[in-house]
Design a protein around this motif. Structure first.
Motif, mmCIF file in Angstrom:
data_model
loop_
_atom_site.group_PDB
_atom_site.id
_atom_site.type_symbol
_atom_site.label_atom_id
_atom_site.label_comp_id
_atom_site.label_asym_id
_atom_site.label_seq_id
_atom_site.Cartn_x
_atom_site.Cartn_y
_atom_site.Cartn_z
ATOM 1 N N GLN A 98 0.827 -1.065 0.085
ATOM 2 C CA GLN A 98 -0.178 0.075 0.090
ATOM 3 C C GLN A 98 0.865 1.289 -0.087
ATOM 4 N N THR A 99 1.606 1.329 -1.094
ATOM 5 C CA THR A 99 2.722 2.478 -0.988
ATOM 6 C C THR A 99 2.017 3.682 -1.429
ATOM 7 N N GLU A 100 2.609 4.683 -0.378
ATOM 8 C CA GLU A 100 2.276 5.918 -0.638
ATOM 9 C C GLU A 100 3.594 6.661 -0.716
ATOM 10 N N PRO A 101 3.714 7.842 -1.706
ATOM 11 C CA PRO A 101 4.918 8.640 -1.640
ATOM 12 C C PRO A 101 5.412 9.159 -0.169
ATOM 13 N N VAL A 102 6.630 9.049 0.232
ATOM 14 C CA VAL A 102 7.261 9.486 1.414
ATOM 15 C C VAL A 102 7.103 10.923 1.486
ATOM 16 N N CYS A 103 7.066 11.799 0.706
ATOM 17 C CA CYS A 103 7.031 13.091 0.703
ATOM 18 C C CYS A 103 5.376 13.709 0.992
ATOM 19 N N HIS A 158 6.922 -1.584 1.601
ATOM 20 C CA HIS A 158 5.740 -2.070 1.171
ATOM 21 C C HIS A 158 4.662 -0.759 1.325
ATOM 22 N N SER A 159 5.245 0.062 2.080
ATOM 23 C CA SER A 159 4.273 1.246 2.467
ATOM 24 C C SER A 159 4.678 2.702 2.179
ATOM 25 N N GLY A 160 6.119 2.812 1.925
ATOM 26 C CA GLY A 160 6.492 4.240 1.391
ATOM 27 C C GLY A 160 7.277 3.921 0.004
ATOM 28 N N ASP A 161 7.125 4.823 -0.863
ATOM 29 C CA ASP A 161 8.022 5.014 -2.146
ATOM 30 C C ASP A 161 8.111 6.521 -2.367
ATOM 31 N N ASN A 162 8.796 6.456 -3.645
ATOM 32 C CA ASN A 162 9.428 7.697 -4.271
ATOM 33 C C ASN A 162 8.960 7.693 -5.587
ATOM 34 N N ALA A 230 10.347 4.333 5.758
ATOM 35 C CA ALA A 230 10.893 4.305 4.369
ATOM 36 C C ALA A 230 11.317 5.565 3.880
ATOM 37 N N ARG A 231 10.860 6.699 4.663
ATOM 38 C CA ARG A 231 11.562 8.046 4.159
ATOM 39 C C ARG A 231 12.925 8.089 4.750
ATOM 40 N N ARG A 232 13.284 7.459 5.976
ATOM 41 C CA ARG A 232 14.512 7.568 6.369
ATOM 42 C C ARG A 232 15.544 6.698 5.294
ATOM 43 N N VAL A 233 15.054 5.613 4.993
ATOM 44 C CA VAL A 233 15.749 4.694 4.236
ATOM 45 C C VAL A 233 16.306 5.586 2.832
ATOM 46 N N TYR A 234 15.022 6.183 2.138
ATOM 47 C CA TYR A 234 15.355 6.731 0.997
ATOM 48 C C TYR A 234 16.617 7.961 1.347
ATOM 49 N N THR A 235 16.400 8.552 2.161
ATOM 50 C CA THR A 235 17.201 9.725 2.715
ATOM 51 C C THR A 235 18.624 9.137 2.636
ATOM 52 N N PRO A 242 14.772 12.867 -0.094
ATOM 53 C CA PRO A 242 14.262 12.544 -1.406
ATOM 54 C C PRO A 242 13.146 13.511 -1.810
ATOM 55 N N CYS A 243 12.742 14.443 -0.947
ATOM 56 C CA CYS A 243 11.694 15.418 -1.349
ATOM 57 C C CYS A 243 12.662 16.668 -1.885
ATOM 58 N N GLY A 244 13.837 16.788 -1.918
ATOM 59 C CA GLY A 244 14.287 18.170 -2.023
ATOM 60 C C GLY A 244 14.942 18.153 -3.642
ATOM 61 N N ALA A 245 15.115 16.831 -4.029
ATOM 62 C CA ALA A 245 15.862 16.631 -5.256
ATOM 63 C C ALA A 245 15.681 15.611 -6.123
ATOM 64 N N LYS A 246 16.307 15.405 -7.191
ATOM 65 C CA LYS A 246 15.894 14.460 -8.269
ATOM 66 C C LYS A 246 16.750 13.095 -7.789
#
Length: 286
Positions: A98-103, A158-162, A230-235, A242-246
């Motif tokens: 049930q992925t939702e964008p981490v931003c 499985h819950s957060g993505d980009n 998930a946001r910490r994983v992406y960072t 991940p919300c600040g750049a490509k």
């Protein structure tokens, strides 16, 4: 000379295939799901174990002889095993996430039309399992889905993505070794390292105090916890928010990152097992 070149080429092809498929084979990979099931089994009531053993006797009625359900560990992986039977079970594939964008703020009702998401199917599985008027085979199938999806909702990607299918679109190295992608890395190598290094082992009888600290919260809370992780994983993977750049085309999950996230992965797997134990007791020991 020609024979030698052929052998070398075949070896290279086999090595590439091994690297490509390793994370998918451990697709919380098999080890992570088995561990979640084993934690639950070590912490459920004796009457719950007896009820599960009774349900397991109906395994043949599932009609999946290549995907066995003879114990809780096999049940924990059954919903991934049946992916090879897409003609029968493709409708279940969206149930794993049930992925939702981490931003974005986590919304427990998003991406879950008619309950077709991991949190919706956990609730459905719990209700079906508890309904003693249903045939044992129907309840056994619900048991397998419940065990598996409780593991899935605790896996952060499985819950957060980009906007990348939970990290499946992010090419990755695991240290110096190329792997399938960021999602597969967390399903496989990060989970494996975290489970095998746990002291005390994750599979054990937990104290009442530990269960109180780890097993609380609603199903929506479990998804929200994974979304935040998930946001910490992406960072960490990108080296920036991940919300600040490509996003980069490829990331390297360093040994420092592996070690940094071992406590998080261990906690998520322990929580999944203990929360599952509470649900199984509630459904079967009443």
């Amino acid at each position: 000379m020609i024979f030698s070149r052929i052998i070398n080429r075949l070896s290279a092809v086999l090595a590439a295939l091994t690297l490509a498929w390793a994370p998918a084979a451990m697709a919380w990979g098999e080890y992570g799901h088995h561990t979640t099931g084993s934690v639950a089994w070590a912490n459920i009531k004796p009457e719950t174990k007896a009820a599960i053993r009774q349900l397991l006797k109906s395994e043949k009625a599932l009609g999946t002889p290549k995907c066995r359900v003879r114990n809780i560990e096999e049940a924990s992986y059954w919903p991934d095993c049946i992916r090879s039977l897409a003609w029968r079970y493709a409708y279940t594939f969206p149930w794993h996430y049930q992925t939702e964008p981490v931003c974005k703020a986590y919304d427990p009702k998003a991406n879950c039309a008619s309950g077709n998401c991991v949190t919706g199917q956990i609730e459905r599985g719990r209700k079906v399992l508890a309904d003693k008027s249903l045939p044992d085979a129907v309840r056994l199938e619900a048991f397998a889905f419940l065990v598996h999806f409780t593991g899935d909702v605790h896996m952060p990607l499985h819950s957060g993505d980009n906007f990348d299918q939970g990290g499946n679109g992010v090419k990755a190295n695991y240290g110096d070794a190329p792997v399938w992608n960021l999602h597969g890395l967390w399903d496989g190598q990060q989970a494996e390292r975290s489970i095998s290094s746990a002291v005390p082992p994750l599979v054990r009888r937990y104290s009442p105090e530990e269960r109180a600290a780890l097993a609380s919260g609603t199903i929506a809370d479990w998804g929200r916890e994974s979304h935040e992780l998930a946001r910490r994983v992406y960072t960490r993977a990108f080296g920036f928010d991940p919300c600040g750049a490509k996003a980069p085309e490829k990331i390297t999950w360093s040994n420092e990152a592996i070690v940094e996230f071992i406590p998080d992965a261990q906690r998520r797997i322990s929580q999944a097992g203990l929360r599952l134990a509470d649900m199984l007791d509630g459904a079967l020991a009443g």
